[in-house]
Design a protein around this motif. Structure first.
Motif, PDB file in Angstrom:
ATOM      1  N   VAL A  32      24.283 -20.323  25.896  1.00 36.22           N
ATOM      2  CA  VAL A  32      22.809 -20.674  25.603  1.00 36.22           C
ATOM      3  C   VAL A  32      21.881 -19.315  25.898  1.00 36.22           C
ATOM      4  N   ASN A  33      22.325 -18.920  27.157  1.00 37.97           N
ATOM      5  CA  ASN A  33      21.629 -17.997  27.857  1.00 37.97           C
ATOM      6  C   ASN A  33      21.760 -16.432  26.983  1.00 37.97           C
ATOM      7  N   SER A  34      22.960 -16.623  26.368  1.00 38.09           N
ATOM      8  CA  SER A  34      23.178 -15.180  25.655  1.00 38.09           C
ATOM      9  C   SER A  34      23.065 -15.179  23.889  1.00 38.09           C
ATOM     10  N   VAL A  35      22.845 -16.210  23.468  1.00 35.79           N
ATOM     11  CA  VAL A  35      22.275 -16.492  21.979  1.00 35.79           C
ATOM     12  C   VAL A  35      21.289 -15.496  21.754  1.00 35.79           C
ATOM     13  N   HIS A  72      16.089 -17.901  18.040  1.00 37.05           N
ATOM     14  CA  HIS A  72      17.521 -17.836  18.670  1.00 37.05           C
ATOM     15  C   HIS A  72      18.252 -18.625  17.562  1.00 37.05           C
ATOM     16  N   LEU A  73      19.491 -18.171  17.390  1.00 38.34           N
ATOM     17  CA  LEU A  73      20.484 -18.859  16.513  1.00 38.34           C
ATOM     18  C   LEU A  73      20.828 -20.386  16.982  1.00 38.34           C
ATOM     19  N   ILE A 125      28.221 -18.863  19.734  1.00 43.65           N
ATOM     20  CA  ILE A 125      27.803 -20.553  19.662  1.00 43.65           C
ATOM     21  C   ILE A 125      28.999 -21.304  19.815  1.00 43.65           C
ATOM     22  N   LEU A 126      29.083 -22.427  19.937  1.00 48.09           N
ATOM     23  CA  LEU A 126      30.039 -23.320  19.865  1.00 48.09           C
ATOM     24  C   LEU A 126      30.207 -23.828  18.391  1.00 48.09           C
ATOM     25  N   ALA A 127      31.524 -24.082  17.735  1.00 43.88           N
ATOM     26  CA  ALA A 127      31.629 -24.354  16.311  1.00 43.88           C
ATOM     27  C   ALA A 127      30.800 -25.642  16.205  1.00 43.88           C
ATOM     28  N   ALA A 128      30.711 -26.546  17.218  1.00 39.69           N
ATOM     29  CA  ALA A 128      29.882 -27.898  16.838  1.00 39.69           C
ATOM     30  C   ALA A 128      28.619 -27.623  16.642  1.00 39.69           C
ATOM     31  N   ALA A 129      27.947 -26.605  17.299  1.00 36.54           N
ATOM     32  CA  ALA A 129      26.533 -26.422  17.432  1.00 36.54           C
ATOM     33  C   ALA A 129      26.002 -25.907  16.194  1.00 36.54           C
TER      34      ALA A 129
END
Length: 340
Positions: A32-35, A72-73, A125-129
């Motif tokens: 989250v902090n690096s997206v 942000h993404l 990011i995570l795939a689920a996100a």
């Protein structure tokens, strides 16, 4: 502040049921902090994309950059993508083969997924996100393309040969696509080095960077050789198909050809017939007369989708040449080798 051990234990039990570990929560905080924002990340996606992706998704990526650039993404929602999908479908320009913007909407989702697939692979990011993967693509409608009848094919060739500002080129294009069932991109990618006049073959580079040698009739081989000599292709790297002034052919010639044919033959315009219909025509004939395996090889299909039996249904170059010889009525050197 003292820790309530019973609440900690309950939290651990809840995480276990969800399949989440404390380290997963820590990794998520890092993500989250690096997206990055879309404006920051999109150039990396474009740089990693191939030419096909550029052609298909470029305009949609530009629209996303304008709309969502500062976000942000992880701030772009699935509903945002769905809204752009609907807007693209509504704004889609009517064409002869229009599907009421269905393809434009599908391309929006695919373009968004291309961005998030790269972000997932980069660990951003995570795939689920991924919001793009939570939006369902519209179901593909059956294609209206079919095999042309011999009478329809004869009408198309007759009109092409009696109208237009370069009937020799147009006749050559129609014959090339009818004999080989190649795609438009494959024909435009032909270079002088791809023509083997001794064995009557052309080397086709097509969809998915597939590469194959395709038999052509001796008379078409000679026509292609004469065409290159007359229109200035001398180096192996020179594009084979050319205008009369020596310029390399582009997709505009195909557009011009079918617009003219549609003007002369209203049923061509009404049904949205294009070069790809010639591919359907040839492959249907080959399948009816020589079977699925040879038709699959004739088409240059290398995918492994479908029944497991397709793994064993294969045909060699000589079998394809034999089918071509039967279709054109001209002996082919490779087909003759199989008969000896």
């Amino acid at each position: 502040m003292t820790t309530d051990r019973s609440r900690v234990a309950a939290a651990h039990r809840m995480l276990t049921r969800l399949g989440v570990t404390p380290s997963d929560l820590h990794d998520h905080d890092i993500l989250v902090n690096s997206v990055p924002t879309l404006a920051e990340y999109l150039p990396r996606v474009i740089a990693a994309a191939g030419p096909g992706a550029h052609r298909t998704y470029g305009s949609y990526w530009a629209r996303m950059l304008t709309t969502w650039g500062p976000l942000h993404l992880d701030q772009i929602a699935a509903s945002d993508i769905e809204a752009m999908q609907q807007d693209a479908a509504t704004r889609a320009r009517p064409r002869r083969n229009t599907r009421h913007g269905r393809h434009a909407g599908e391309h929006v989702i695919a373009a968004a997924r291309a961005i998030y697939n790269r972000a997932i692979a980069d660990g951003l990011i995570l795939a689920a996100a991924s919001p793009a993967h939570r939006v369902a693509k519209p179901r593909r409608l059956p294609s209206p393309r079919r095999a042309l009848t011999p009478q329809e094919l004869d009408q198309i060739n007759t009109v092409a040969r009696r109208s237009g500002n370069d009937v020799i080129l147009d006749a050559l294009l129609l014959r090339l696509h009818t004999e080989t069932a190649c795609r438009r991109g494959g024909a435009l990618a032909l270079h002088l080095a791809d023509l083997d006049t001794e064995h009557c073959l052309i080397r086709l580079e097509e969809k998915g960077n597939t590469l194959r040698w395709q038999p052509v009739s001796p008379s078409l081989t000679q026509c292609l050789a004469d065409h290159t000599a007359a229109r200035g292709a001398t180096r192996p790297s020179d594009q084979l198909l050319r205008y009369r002034d020596g310029r390399a052919l582009t997709t505009r010639r195909y557009d011009h050809l079918w617009q003219r044919l549609g003007h002369e033959l209203p049923w061509v315009a009404a049904q949205g017939i294009s070069t790809h219909w010639l591919r359907h025509t040839t492959l249907t004939w080959v399948e009816r007369h020589f079977g699925y395996g040879i038709a699959r090889a004739y088409a240059g299909h290398t995918d492994s989708n479908g029944p497991a039996t397709t793994t064993y249904i294969k045909a060699d170059l000589q079998a394809v040449a034999a089918a071509l010889a039967a279709m054109t009525g001209e002996p082919h050197p490779l087909a003759q080798q199989t008969e000896q």
